[in-house]
Enzyme design. Structure first.
Site, PDB file in Angstrom:
ATOM      1  N   LYS A  11      48.440  55.541  76.430  1.00  0.00           N
ATOM      2  CA  LYS A  11      49.151  54.745  77.372  1.00  0.00           C
ATOM      3  C   LYS A  11      50.537  55.789  77.794  1.00  0.00           C
ATOM      4  O   LYS A  11      50.597  56.487  77.102  1.00  0.00           O
ATOM      5  CB  LYS A  11      49.584  53.408  76.746  1.00  0.00           C
ATOM      6  N   TYR A  51      41.828  45.399  82.967  1.00  0.00           N
ATOM      7  CA  TYR A  51      42.529  44.246  81.831  1.00  0.00           C
ATOM      8  C   TYR A  51      42.099  42.943  82.673  1.00  0.00           C
ATOM      9  O   TYR A  51      42.808  41.865  82.478  1.00  0.00           O
ATOM     10  CB  TYR A  51      43.852  44.438  81.731  1.00  0.00           C
ATOM     11  N   PHE A  59      51.518  37.498  80.318  1.00  0.00           N
ATOM     12  CA  PHE A  59      51.954  39.029  80.367  1.00  0.00           C
ATOM     13  C   PHE A  59      51.193  39.998  81.169  1.00  0.00           C
ATOM     14  O   PHE A  59      51.734  41.234  81.239  1.00  0.00           O
ATOM     15  CB  PHE A  59      52.218  39.559  78.868  1.00  0.00           C
ATOM     16  N   THR A  93      48.751  45.046  67.547  1.00  0.00           N
ATOM     17  CA  THR A  93      49.227  44.874  68.999  1.00  0.00           C
ATOM     18  C   THR A  93      50.959  45.206  68.948  1.00  0.00           C
ATOM     19  O   THR A  93      51.367  45.853  69.658  1.00  0.00           O
ATOM     20  CB  THR A  93      48.814  43.753  69.730  1.00  0.00           C
ATOM     21  N   ARG A 104      50.276  52.871  66.362  1.00  0.00           N
ATOM     22  CA  ARG A 104      51.486  52.083  66.938  1.00  0.00           C
ATOM     23  C   ARG A 104      52.861  51.818  66.043  1.00  0.00           C
ATOM     24  O   ARG A 104      53.649  51.828  66.559  1.00  0.00           O
ATOM     25  CB  ARG A 104      50.867  50.484  67.060  1.00  0.00           C
ATOM     26  N   ASN A 114      53.120  49.910  73.851  1.00  0.00           N
ATOM     27  CA  ASN A 114      52.421  49.968  72.284  1.00  0.00           C
ATOM     28  C   ASN A 114      51.594  51.318  72.223  1.00  0.00           C
ATOM     29  O   ASN A 114      50.423  51.337  71.364  1.00  0.00           O
ATOM     30  CB  ASN A 114      51.793  48.601  72.248  1.00  0.00           C
ATOM     31  N   HIS A 117      45.429  51.900  73.820  1.00  0.00           N
ATOM     32  CA  HIS A 117      44.462  50.878  74.010  1.00  0.00           C
ATOM     33  C   HIS A 117      43.263  51.213  72.986  1.00  0.00           C
ATOM     34  O   HIS A 117      42.847  52.381  73.038  1.00  0.00           O
ATOM     35  CB  HIS A 117      44.157  50.746  75.332  1.00  0.00           C
ATOM     36  N   GLU A 128      33.861  49.100  78.992  1.00  0.00           N
ATOM     37  CA  GLU A 128      34.995  49.917  79.473  1.00  0.00           C
ATOM     38  C   GLU A 128      34.633  51.258  79.622  1.00  0.00           C
ATOM     39  O   GLU A 128      35.273  52.000  80.250  1.00  0.00           O
ATOM     40  CB  GLU A 128      35.983  49.501  78.238  1.00  0.00           C
TER      41      GLU A 128
HETATM   42  P1  RTP Z   1      44.881  46.650  74.156  1.00  0.00           P
HETATM   43  O1  RTP Z   1      43.941  45.853  74.706  1.00  0.00           O
HETATM   44  O2  RTP Z   1      45.898  47.456  75.013  1.00  0.00           O
HETATM   45  O3  RTP Z   1      44.320  47.781  73.182  1.00  0.00           O
HETATM   46  O4  RTP Z   1      45.665  45.859  73.155  1.00  0.00           O
HETATM   47  P2  RTP Z   1      45.359  44.776  72.211  1.00  0.00           P
HETATM   48  O5  RTP Z   1      43.662  44.635  71.992  1.00  0.00           O
HETATM   49  O6  RTP Z   1      45.871  44.961  70.891  1.00  0.00           O
HETATM   50  O7  RTP Z   1      45.905  43.181  72.672  1.00  0.00           O
HETATM   51  P3  RTP Z   1      45.602  42.609  73.931  1.00  0.00           P
HETATM   52  O8  RTP Z   1      45.601  40.850  73.369  1.00  0.00           O
HETATM   53  O9  RTP Z   1      44.104  42.920  74.495  1.00  0.00           O
HETATM   54  O10 RTP Z   1      46.745  42.440  74.817  1.00  0.00           O
HETATM   55  C1  RTP Z   1      46.563  43.689  75.857  1.00  0.00           C
HETATM   56  C2  RTP Z   1      48.047  44.291  76.038  1.00  0.00           C
HETATM   57  O11 RTP Z   1      48.727  43.208  76.527  1.00  0.00           O
HETATM   58  C3  RTP Z   1      50.110  43.373  75.863  1.00  0.00           C
HETATM   59  N1  RTP Z   1      50.349  41.937  75.430  1.00  0.00           N
HETATM   60  N2  RTP Z   1      51.535  41.400  75.700  1.00  0.00           N
HETATM   61  N3  RTP Z   1      54.034  39.656  75.135  1.00  0.00           N
HETATM   62  C4  RTP Z   1      52.464  39.432  74.602  1.00  0.00           C
HETATM   63  O12 RTP Z   1      52.452  38.354  74.027  1.00  0.00           O
HETATM   64  C5  RTP Z   1      51.480  40.306  74.702  1.00  0.00           C
HETATM   65  N4  RTP Z   1      50.228  40.185  74.213  1.00  0.00           N
HETATM   66  C6  RTP Z   1      49.691  41.343  74.578  1.00  0.00           C
HETATM   67  C7  RTP Z   1      50.255  44.496  74.932  1.00  0.00           C
HETATM   68  O13 RTP Z   1      50.739  45.536  75.585  1.00  0.00           O
HETATM   69  C8  RTP Z   1      48.793  44.791  74.579  1.00  0.00           C
HETATM   70  O14 RTP Z   1      48.422  45.742  74.329  1.00  0.00           O
HETATM   71 MG    MG Z   2      42.641  44.356  73.751  1.00  0.00          MG
END
Ligand code: RTP
Ligand code: MG
Length: 141
Positions: A11, A51, A59, A93, A104, A114, A117, A128
């Site tokens: 990122k 996304y 968010f 995350t 991370r 973070n 991805h 994807e």
């Molecule tokens: P990614 O898709 O980026 O790999 O991250 P992830 O699976 O660990 O988390 P995901 O639930 O898919 O969320 C995508 C991105 O959104 C942001 N996020 N913010 N403020 C919040 O509660 C929150 N939850 C998610 C994070 O930057 C996350 O990487």
């Molecule tokens: Mg994710």
């Protein structure tokens, strides 16, 4: 165990920190091969489409703004159990909750910035990968 492919994005925060190579080394040291790779500056439409599953989440706007704030590096990783193996390397995350030694924990500043991805399932990985790479640009080894 099966050989799988997964999509990884370094990122904007991690690209700005100049740790692309350090993150690539973690993939390689874990036995994941980089079989496609490119740098990109995502448009708003590209980030929103990528996304889209999060479109209704509170968010979403911040996530799209962050992902379009600078260049990213996008890659396909291939190896045994690649989807889960990559998620394990990434860590949780929220970097405050990420296990020591994960990408991370070591390179991310916040839940928004973070560092990386990773696809969260084999089905999402296939979608994807196709979103960013035509099959002619993925080089299985
Ligand atoms: P990614 O898709 O980026 O790999 O991250 P992830 O699976 O660990 O988390 P995901 O639930 O898919 O969320 C995508 C991105 O959104 C942001 N996020 N913010 N403020 C919040 O509660 C929150 N939850 C998610 C994070 O930057 C996350 O990487
Ligand atoms: Mg994710």
């Amino acid at each position: 165990m099966a050989v799988e492919r997964t999509l990884s994005i370094i990122k904007p925060d991690a690209v700005a920190k100049n740790v692309i190579g350090k993150i690539y080394t973690r993939f390689e040291d874990a036995g994941l091969k980089i079989v496609a790779s490119r740098m990109a500056f995502l448009s708003q439409a590209e980030a929103e489409g990528f996304y889209a599953v999060h479109r209704e989440r509170p968010f979403f706007a911040d996530l799209v703004k962050f992902m379009t704030s600078g260049p990213v590096v996008i890659q396909v990783l291939e190896g045994e159990n690649a989807v889960l193996a990559h998620r394990d390397l990434m860590g949780a995350t929220d970097p405050k909750k990420a296990a020591p030694g994960t990408i991370r924990a070591d390179f991310a500043d916040s839940i928004d910035a973070n560092a990386v991805h990773g696809s969260d399932s084999l089905e999402n990985a296939a979608n994807e990968i196709a979103y960013f790479f035509p099959s002619s640009q993925v080089f299985s080894r």
